[in-house]
Write an enzyme that holds these catalytic residues in place. Structure first.
Site, short mmCIF file in Angstrom:
data_model
loop_
_atom_site.label_atom_id
_atom_site.label_comp_id
_atom_site.label_asym_id
_atom_site.label_seq_id
_atom_site.Cartn_x
_atom_site.Cartn_y
_atom_site.Cartn_z
CG ASP A 19 -2.05 1.06 0.92
OD1 ASP A 19 -2.39 1.37 -0.03
OD2 ASP A 19 -2.64 1.50 2.05
N GLY A 20 0.28 2.27 -0.67
CA GLY A 20 0.92 3.43 -0.65
C GLY A 20 1.45 4.01 -1.84
CG HIS A 36 -0.84 2.14 -9.31
ND1 HIS A 36 -1.00 1.78 -7.82
CD2 HIS A 36 -1.80 2.69 -9.57
CE1 HIS A 36 -2.07 2.03 -7.55
NE2 HIS A 36 -2.72 2.85 -8.32
CB SER A 65 -13.40 -8.07 -4.32
OG SER A 65 -12.92 -8.19 -2.73
CG ASN A 67 -8.19 -1.97 -4.70
OD1 ASN A 67 -7.26 -2.89 -4.59
ND2 ASN A 67 -8.33 -1.06 -3.99
CD1 TRP A 68 -13.76 -5.22 -8.55
CD2 TRP A 68 -12.82 -4.52 -10.69
NE1 TRP A 68 -13.03 -6.27 -9.28
CE2 TRP A 68 -12.59 -5.93 -10.53
CE3 TRP A 68 -12.58 -3.87 -11.80
CZ2 TRP A 68 -12.08 -6.56 -11.62
CZ3 TRP A 68 -12.18 -4.54 -12.86
CH2 TRP A 68 -11.68 -6.02 -12.86
CB SER A 195 -8.06 -3.61 3.32
OG SER A 195 -7.52 -2.27 3.83
C1 IPE Z 1 -5.49 -2.73 0.04
O1 IPE Z 1 -5.24 -1.59 -0.08
C2 IPE Z 1 -5.50 -3.61 -1.55
C3 IPE Z 1 -4.40 -3.53 -2.00
C4 IPE Z 1 -3.12 -3.07 -1.74
C5 IPE Z 1 -4.43 -4.24 -3.31
P1 IPE Z 1 -6.21 -0.40 -0.42
O2 IPE Z 1 -5.42 0.89 -0.41
O3 IPE Z 1 -7.19 -0.62 -1.38
O4 IPE Z 1 -7.06 -0.47 1.15
P2 IPE Z 1 -8.13 0.68 2.05
O5 IPE Z 1 -9.04 1.13 0.79
O6 IPE Z 1 -7.12 1.72 2.05
O7 IPE Z 1 -8.34 0.06 2.88
C1 IPE Z 2 -1.95 0.14 -3.40
O1 IPE Z 2 -1.54 1.52 -3.24
C2 IPE Z 2 -2.04 -0.40 -4.64
C3 IPE Z 2 -3.45 -0.87 -4.92
C4 IPE Z 2 -4.53 -0.84 -4.09
C5 IPE Z 2 -3.66 -1.32 -6.15
P1 IPE Z 2 -2.79 2.56 -3.34
O2 IPE Z 2 -3.03 2.91 -4.74
O3 IPE Z 2 -3.80 2.15 -2.26
O4 IPE Z 2 -2.01 3.97 -2.48
P2 IPE Z 2 -2.50 4.79 -1.81
O5 IPE Z 2 -3.18 3.86 -0.39
O6 IPE Z 2 -3.70 5.59 -2.40
O7 IPE Z 2 -1.33 5.53 -1.10
MG MG Z 3 -4.14 2.40 -0.46
#
Ligand code: IPE
Ligand code: IPE
Ligand code: MG
Length: 251
Positions: A19-20, A36, A65, A67-68, A195
């Site tokens: 994440d991040g 990404h 699921s 992230n859509w 998550s």
């Molecule tokens: C969890 O991260 C999913 C992945 C890293 C693939 P998210 O960024 O989607 O989680 P939330 O929405 O902050 O809980």
């Molecule tokens: C994790 O990074 C990657 C995916 C969820 C696919 P994020 O895109 O959630 O990054 P932040 O949390 O917005 O920084």
């Molecule tokens: Mg995130």
């Protein structure tokens, strides 16, 4: 089966929420998708490091699921990156003896990505090194629901009675069947939540959270997580004294 030892040692199964990426890009005034793309390089390094260390299973959360719900253009870039990463990295992983598996509802992906997944899984299926499980369109609740459905079907076919349903049977019907439970869970990016990742499987996993954003994560940070894990005392419900005396009873 839980392995009960006073020192946690090297994790057999490491599960990571990467994440991040979005915040990393934002800090650099770049579009989220640049984060990404940068994150893929870290995936390569982490996979190699874990395989070299002797980790048996590495599970990476690539797309949930939920992230859509993100803007369509971000979802689309994530899908493209998934296809490209499989195309670019599979051969090298194969050479390293890594077995690749995608867990999650891959039916929802477009044909191009589904074909890539099938090719990468088929090429590496016979490998005996580390198993890399990439969770794509994965949801922990859905995983449990699917398992319950499969078990219900077996009951309906008359193969077993409701009283026969136990934890082992649910486990055997999860997408992680036949894999050891995660020993170490890592989440980068500072959030302290699961998550909807591996809900059932994380029951006794050691949790490790770091503020480091995924594109900044590297081998030295992973080593810190491993060291932290090695210092933990896993009790699985027993007392610390039982664990130290080696008299704990396995599950
Ligand atoms: C969890 O991260 C999913 C992945 C890293 C693939 P998210 O960024 O989607 O989680 P939330 O929405 O902050 O809980
Ligand atoms: C994790 O990074 C990657 C995916 C969820 C696919 P994020 O895109 O959630 O990054 P932040 O949390 O917005 O920084
Ligand atoms: Mg995130």
């Amino acid at each position: 089966m839980a392995d009960i030892a006073p020192s946690a040692g090297l994790p057999r199964h490491v599960a990571i929420i990467m994440d991040g990426n979005g915040r990393w890009a934002k800090q650099r005034l770049l579009p989220r998708t640049a984060g990404h793309a940068a994150g893929i390089n870290v995936v390569r390094r982490v996979v190699r490091y874990c395989a070299d260390k002797g980790v048996e299973v590495l599970t990476l959360f690539a797309f949930s699921s939920e992230n859509w719900r993100r803007p369509a253009d971000e979802v689309s870039v994530l899908m493209d990156l998934f296809v490209e990463a499989l195309a670019r990295e599979t051969r090298q992983m194969h050479e390293q003896g890594i077995r690749l598996r995608i867990i999650g509802d891959t039916e929802a992906f477009d044909g191009r990505l589904r074909r890539r997944i099938a090719e990468s899984e088929a090429l590496t299926a016979g490998n005996t090194g580390m198993t890399l499980m990439v969770a794509g369109n994965y949801g922990g609740r859905r995983d449990v629901v699917r398992a319950a459905q499969r078990v219900a079907e077996a009951v309906q076919r008359g193969e077993l009675a409701p009283a026969d349903i136990d934890e082992r049977l649910i486990e055997a019907n999860l997408s992680t069947a036949n894999m050891p439970e995660p020993d170490l869970f890592i989440r980068t990016g500072g959030e302290r939540r699961i998550s909807n990742f591996l809900l059932w499987q994380l029951a006794y996993t050691e949790l490790y959270f770091t503020e480091t954003l995924w594109p900044d994560f590297d081998e030295s940070q992973l080593e810190l997580a491993f060291q932290d894990f090695a210092s933990r005392e896993r009790r699985f419900g027993c007392t610390g004294e039982q664990i130290q005396a080696g008299s704990a009873v396995g599950r």
